[in-house]
Design a protein around this motif. Sequence first.
Motif, PDB file in Angstrom:
ATOM      1  N   TRP A  19      -1.442   0.961  -4.933  1.00 30.87           N
ATOM      2  CA  TRP A  19      -0.642  -0.184  -4.536  1.00 30.87           C
ATOM      3  C   TRP A  19       0.535  -0.347  -5.494  1.00 30.87           C
ATOM      4  O   TRP A  19       0.438   0.009  -6.676  1.00 30.87           O
ATOM      5  CB  TRP A  19      -1.487  -1.465  -4.575  1.00 30.87           C
ATOM      6  CG  TRP A  19      -2.687  -1.409  -3.691  1.00 30.87           C
ATOM      7  CD1 TRP A  19      -3.873  -0.771  -3.941  1.00 30.87           C
ATOM      8  CD2 TRP A  19      -2.809  -1.979  -2.391  1.00 30.87           C
ATOM      9  NE1 TRP A  19      -4.732  -0.917  -2.891  1.00 30.87           N
ATOM     10  CE2 TRP A  19      -4.101  -1.667  -1.916  1.00 30.87           C
ATOM     11  CE3 TRP A  19      -1.970  -2.748  -1.590  1.00 30.87           C
ATOM     12  CZ2 TRP A  19      -4.567  -2.081  -0.680  1.00 30.87           C
ATOM     13  CZ3 TRP A  19      -2.429  -3.170  -0.359  1.00 30.87           C
ATOM     14  CH2 TRP A  19      -3.708  -2.843   0.087  1.00 30.87           C
ATOM     15  N   LYS A  32       0.842  -1.209   0.000  1.00 26.11           N
ATOM     16  CA  LYS A  32       0.000   0.000   0.000  1.00 26.11           C
ATOM     17  C   LYS A  32       0.869   1.247   0.000  1.00 26.11           C
ATOM     18  O   LYS A  32       1.817   1.378   0.768  1.00 26.11           O
ATOM     19  CB  LYS A  32      -0.908   0.013   1.233  1.00 26.11           C
ATOM     20  CG  LYS A  32      -1.947   1.138   1.222  1.00 26.11           C
ATOM     21  CD  LYS A  32      -3.010   0.863   0.184  1.00 26.11           C
ATOM     22  CE  LYS A  32      -4.045   1.983   0.117  1.00 26.11           C
ATOM     23  NZ  LYS A  32      -3.579   3.169  -0.629  1.00 26.11           N
ATOM     24  N   ASP A  75      -6.031   2.715  -6.333  1.00 29.72           N
ATOM     25  CA  ASP A  75      -6.933   2.084  -5.363  1.00 29.72           C
ATOM     26  C   ASP A  75      -8.181   1.522  -6.021  1.00 29.72           C
ATOM     27  O   ASP A  75      -8.661   0.447  -5.653  1.00 29.72           O
ATOM     28  CB  ASP A  75      -7.338   3.105  -4.286  1.00 29.72           C
ATOM     29  CG  ASP A  75      -6.278   3.254  -3.207  1.00 29.72           C
ATOM     30  OD1 ASP A  75      -5.619   2.252  -2.873  1.00 29.72           O
ATOM     31  OD2 ASP A  75      -6.102   4.374  -2.714  1.00 29.72           O
TER      32      ASP A  75
END
Length: 430
Positions: free
Chosen positions: A197, A192, A267
């Motif tokens: 990511w 993260k 995300d």
Amino acid sequence: MTVLSSADRDNAEKKVKSSYFDLPPMEISAAFPQATPASKFPPCTSDYYNFNDLLTPEEQAVRKRVREFMEKEVAPIMTEYWEKAEFPFHIIPKFGALGVAGGSIKGYGCPGLSITANAIATAEISRVDASCGTFNLVHTSLGMLTIALCGSEAQKQKYLPDLAQMKTVTCWALTEPDNGSDASALTTTATKVEGGWVLEGQKRWIGNSTFADLLVILARNTTTNQVNGFLVQKDAPGLTVTKIPNKIGLRIVQNGDILLKNVFVPDEERLPGVLAVSRVMVAWQPIGISMGVYDMCHRYLMERKQFGAPLAAFQLNQQKLVKMLGNVQAMFMMGWRLCKLYESGQMTPGQASLGKAWISSKARETASLGRELLGGNGVVGDFLVAKAFGDLEPIFTYEGTYDINTLVTGREVTGIASFKPPASRGRSRL
């Protein structure tokens, strides 16, 4: 030892070559006029127990539509592309118009087929060409189904309509160089960062990956240690995919090695859920392949003559042909029953695994018998059987090897998991 120069080697080759050495091969119909090659696909003679009667009118219509498409569009070109190990990209728009991509997914432009209709479509595609069957299974039953079952509403709206028409193509990346059967031990990571990511790792044997517009990547969340899915766009920075060469089966399928180096995924492209993929559809691939092998052998034995009689007139050949026919009937019935168990919500992982393991093993036997029946023509792709013989080898392995699938069923019927060897307890008394 004398080392020849390049020019000397060229001259040496010219001396040993005949004047006709570099001529193109004869057309198969001229080289072997006594039997019809698979480019003109044989009629279906493998439904000996009339299983078509078990299908609904809608399922029968799907079977007819897919069969006509495969025999007309794919059969004439499949041997050429299998030999070149290239994918016939020009058929993808026609494939998309067929209305089977997306299978049983409802809405979002997908066909919403019954499980049985989806299975029949898989068999009919694979009856003519197993590579096309794998292409559609990866696209539909892995990539698209993962998005449909695990994706957000926004992800479904964004991706599924174009995937259903094959305007875009997807792949599904789980297997790694160090983790095949032990897929749950995957080491590709998702870390993260602000806004998304970062993926790091390597995948192998990923079908469709060299040209997929959207890659579904399974990676381990470094925060939770859970496996999550991520949607990665083609040509994303840090993403590299290279084709795996030198395969003996499913040569039209473009399997790839995937390298992920600091690949950023927003995300909104992380899948909220994780899919445990069923092995029902992959069991229908060897069913379809075996149907095609039987159909081809039946026609060949009727056309080819030796000792003044068609090969079909010899007892040993009839025995082998009937054994193949019996295999196909049993395989179809097991596959059909799996579909009904799945549709009613009763199917267990052990049942699916037994189906895949047993059906794929019987398909290998069927192709082996077919190879014997075709003699010399059983080792060239023009008459389908040699091609199917090779194509079944990767299918026997992927979606769980025969051994692993039997252990899944064994765990279910005994209550004892035997995937890993017991811990060593000192020196054996033996």
